[in-house]
Every structure is written in C-alpha cells, then in structure tokens.
Design an enzyme around this catalytic site. Structure first.
Site, PDB file in Angstrom:
ATOM      1  N   ASN A  95       0.854  -1.193   0.000  1.00 30.98           N
ATOM      2  CA  ASN A  95       0.000   0.000   0.000  1.00 30.98           C
ATOM      3  C   ASN A  95       0.884   1.235   0.000  1.00 30.98           C
ATOM      4  OD1 ASN A  95      -2.419   1.572   0.289  1.00 30.98           O
ATOM      5  ND2 ASN A  95      -1.902   1.873   2.448  1.00 30.98           N
ATOM      6  N   HIS A 145       0.765   5.231   1.282  1.00 32.14           N
ATOM      7  CA  HIS A 145       0.005   6.097   2.178  1.00 32.14           C
ATOM      8  C   HIS A 145       0.663   7.478   2.198  1.00 32.14           C
ATOM      9  CE1 HIS A 145      -2.725   7.065   5.427  1.00 32.14           C
ATOM     10  NE2 HIS A 145      -1.708   7.629   6.050  1.00 32.14           N
ATOM     11  N   SER A 187       4.702   6.969   2.326  1.00 36.08           N
ATOM     12  CA  SER A 187       5.291   5.684   2.746  1.00 36.08           C
ATOM     13  C   SER A 187       4.694   4.554   1.911  1.00 36.08           C
ATOM     14  CB  SER A 187       4.940   5.388   4.215  1.00 36.08           C
ATOM     15  OG  SER A 187       5.265   6.463   5.064  1.00 36.08           O
ATOM     16  N   LEU A 208      -4.649  -0.931  10.453  1.00 33.31           N
ATOM     17  CA  LEU A 208      -4.802   0.091   9.412  1.00 33.31           C
ATOM     18  C   LEU A 208      -3.543   0.958   9.292  1.00 33.31           C
ATOM     19  CD1 LEU A 208      -6.634   1.615   7.384  1.00 33.31           C
ATOM     20  CD2 LEU A 208      -7.303   3.098   9.291  1.00 33.31           C
ATOM     21  N   ASP A 209      -2.946   0.957   8.107  1.00 36.78           N
ATOM     22  CA  ASP A 209      -1.734   1.739   7.824  1.00 36.78           C
ATOM     23  C   ASP A 209      -0.624   1.438   8.832  1.00 36.78           C
ATOM     24  OD1 ASP A 209      -3.045   2.952   5.657  1.00 36.78           O
ATOM     25  OD2 ASP A 209      -3.886   4.513   6.955  1.00 36.78           O
TER      26      ASP A 209
HETATM   27  C1  GAR Z   1      -2.528   8.865  -3.176  1.00 36.85           C
HETATM   28  O1  GAR Z   1      -2.113  10.099  -2.656  1.00 36.85           O
HETATM   29  C2  GAR Z   1      -2.348   7.771  -2.149  1.00 36.85           C
HETATM   30  O2  GAR Z   1      -1.217   7.949  -1.351  1.00 36.85           O
HETATM   31  C3  GAR Z   1      -3.609   7.927  -1.336  1.00 36.85           C
HETATM   32  O3  GAR Z   1      -4.614   8.180  -2.267  1.00 36.85           O
HETATM   33  C4  GAR Z   1      -4.049   8.858  -3.383  1.00 36.85           C
HETATM   34  C5  GAR Z   1      -4.440   8.109  -4.624  1.00 36.85           C
HETATM   35  O4  GAR Z   1      -4.034   8.816  -5.752  1.00 36.85           O
HETATM   36  N1  GAR Z   1      -3.889   6.743  -0.578  1.00 36.85           N
HETATM   37  C6  GAR Z   1      -4.439   6.764   0.617  1.00 36.85           C
HETATM   38  O5  GAR Z   1      -4.773   7.786   1.178  1.00 36.85           O
HETATM   39  C7  GAR Z   1      -4.639   5.404   1.241  1.00 36.85           C
HETATM   40  N2  GAR Z   1      -4.930   5.525   2.622  1.00 36.85           N
HETATM   41  P1  GAR Z   1      -3.987   8.118  -7.164  1.00 36.85           P
HETATM   42  O6  GAR Z   1      -5.369   7.498  -7.392  1.00 36.85           O
HETATM   43  O7  GAR Z   1      -3.736   9.250  -8.109  1.00 36.85           O
HETATM   44  O8  GAR Z   1      -2.887   7.086  -7.148  1.00 36.85           O
END
Ligand code: GAR
Length: 222
Positions: A114, A116, A143, A151-152
């Site tokens: 994942n 984050h 990260s 979670l995370d």
């Molecule tokens: C990214 O910033 C990712 O880090 C975040 O969602 C966005 C997705 O962007 N993920 C989270 O917040 C997960 N908890 P993308 O669809 O353009 O890759």
C-alpha cells in the site's frame, strides 16, 4: 502494456480514484524497469478514472461495490475471490480508499503493498496533509508498506520526505507529496518483482538484509 516476459510478475492493482500511482507503475514497466504484468485493475467505485485508463489499455477491469455486501468480511471474501482469479504474485493498493477485512489481508499476506500519503507511523487514516499542516510539521511525505490487519500499520519499506513550505495548503502539499509517491511506489514494486524485497516473519528484507528502518528518499531538496 508491460512487456510480458515469461518471468513477469502477475500484479493486480486496486484503486478507488484517478490512479496516478497505477500510471506511474505502469510507465516504469513500459519503460522496461519493472518485470511485471498488470493483470487487472479492480475498484470499489464504478466511476474511478483509473478504470477507464486501464480498459483503454486492454487491461482487465472490474468493479465490486461494497454496498452489495452485508459487512466488511463478506466483502473481503468476495474481493479476495475476484483478485485470486488473476493469480497475482503481488497485489498493489493504489489509492484504494477502503479498509480491507482481516481475511483479505491475511489471504494476500506478504504480497500486499500500500502507499500512504504520510510519514508513517504519523497520520494513519484520512486527511494526512491537513493534519500535517495543523501540527505545524516542517517535513511531510509518503510511505510504501506491506499491509497487515492494522490500518496503515504494516512494516514500512520506503518513504520519501518533502518540505512543508510557508503558504502551503492541502492541495499544494498533496501535489508535492504525490510527485514523490510516483518515485517510491514503482521502486518498491521493482524491488519486490525482482526478488530483492520480501516479507519474512513480519519483517521486510531488502537485498538479503532485514530492514530495521525504512529506506528514506530525501525529497526535501529540489
Ligand atoms: C494517493 O495520494 C495515495 O497515497 C492515497 O490516495 C491517493 C491516490 O491517488 N492513498 C491513501 O490515502 C490510502 N490511505 P492516485 O489514485 O492518483 O494514485
């Protein structure tokens, strides 16, 4: 896409939105750096932009809406069955904005990554950029971690730091972090796909050495 050599690692990507991380990974694969083949892009949301992008490229797509399931475990089982149909060696969460069931996480343990948008363990959960700004942090980042039921909370493999600049708002900070996400996620997938990275007994090993701290890319210097 993604030159399908016999050794290519089968990858399934889970998305909820635009999929810029998916595209960054696919671009590195297309450029010959990642020995992977993206078998499917799956989403919990029918309107995820990443689905259109993937199907235009001939990648299999599917939507599994959680509303059709009574609880998280049942949804997780169905999602796991869908993912398993593509026989992935690696499952990549790329902006998948749903908490996965323990059953799902355990089913793909050690091959579930994942990204984050914070320097974990700071700011698990939502609104990471807002929280970093509110805390007055001078450094923020992203990260990539192996996913565990917490979670995370799974072990972090690689992080990138960025400065928080005077005048930043959520959007400007998110944009600066996203640039670095597109660097560290393909790199982590590359390490996994080339056999350099593995999770053993809950610890990430890179190049035969257990990581006692994440690899950190300093994105604070432009
Ligand atoms: C990214 O910033 C990712 O880090 C975040 O969602 C966005 C997705 O962007 N993920 C989270 O917040 C997960 N908890 P993308 O669809 O353009 O890759």
């Amino acid at each position: 896409m993604t030159a399908a050599s016999p050794a290519a690692l089968r990858v399934v990507v889970l998305v909820s939105g635009r999929g810029s991380n998916l595209k960054a990974i696919a671009a590195r694969a297309d450029a010959g750096y990642l020995p992977i083949r993206i078998e499917a892009v799956l989403s919990d949301r029918a309107n995820a932009g990443a689905l259109t992008w993937a199907s235009e490229r001939g990648i299999a797509t599917a939507v599994l809406a959680p509303q059709a399931f009574p609880d998280r475990e049942t949804y997780g089982r169905a999602l796991g069955d869908l993912v398993a149909k593509f026989d992935p060696g690696l499952v990549v969460l790329a902006g998948f904005m749903r908490i996965l069931s323990d059953g799902f996480v355990n089913r793909f343990a050690g091959r579930l990554l994942n990204i984050h948008p914070s320097l974990l363990p700071r700011y698990p959960g939502l609104h990471t950029h807002r929280r970093a700004l509110a805390a007055g942090d001078r450094e923020h980042g992203a990260s990539v971690h192996f996913v565990t039921p917490e979670l995370d909370g799974g072990p972090v493999v690689i992080q990138a730091t960025v400065p928080v600049l005077p005048g930043d708002d959520e959007d400007s900070l998110a944009a600066r972090v996203l640039v670095q996400e597109h660097v560290i996620y393909p790199r982590c997938v590359e390490w996994f796909a080339t056999g350099r990275l593995a999770l053993r007994d809950g610890v990430p090993w890179l190049d035969g050495v257990p990581l006692d701290a994440p690899v950190v890319l300093d994105g604070t210097r432009d």
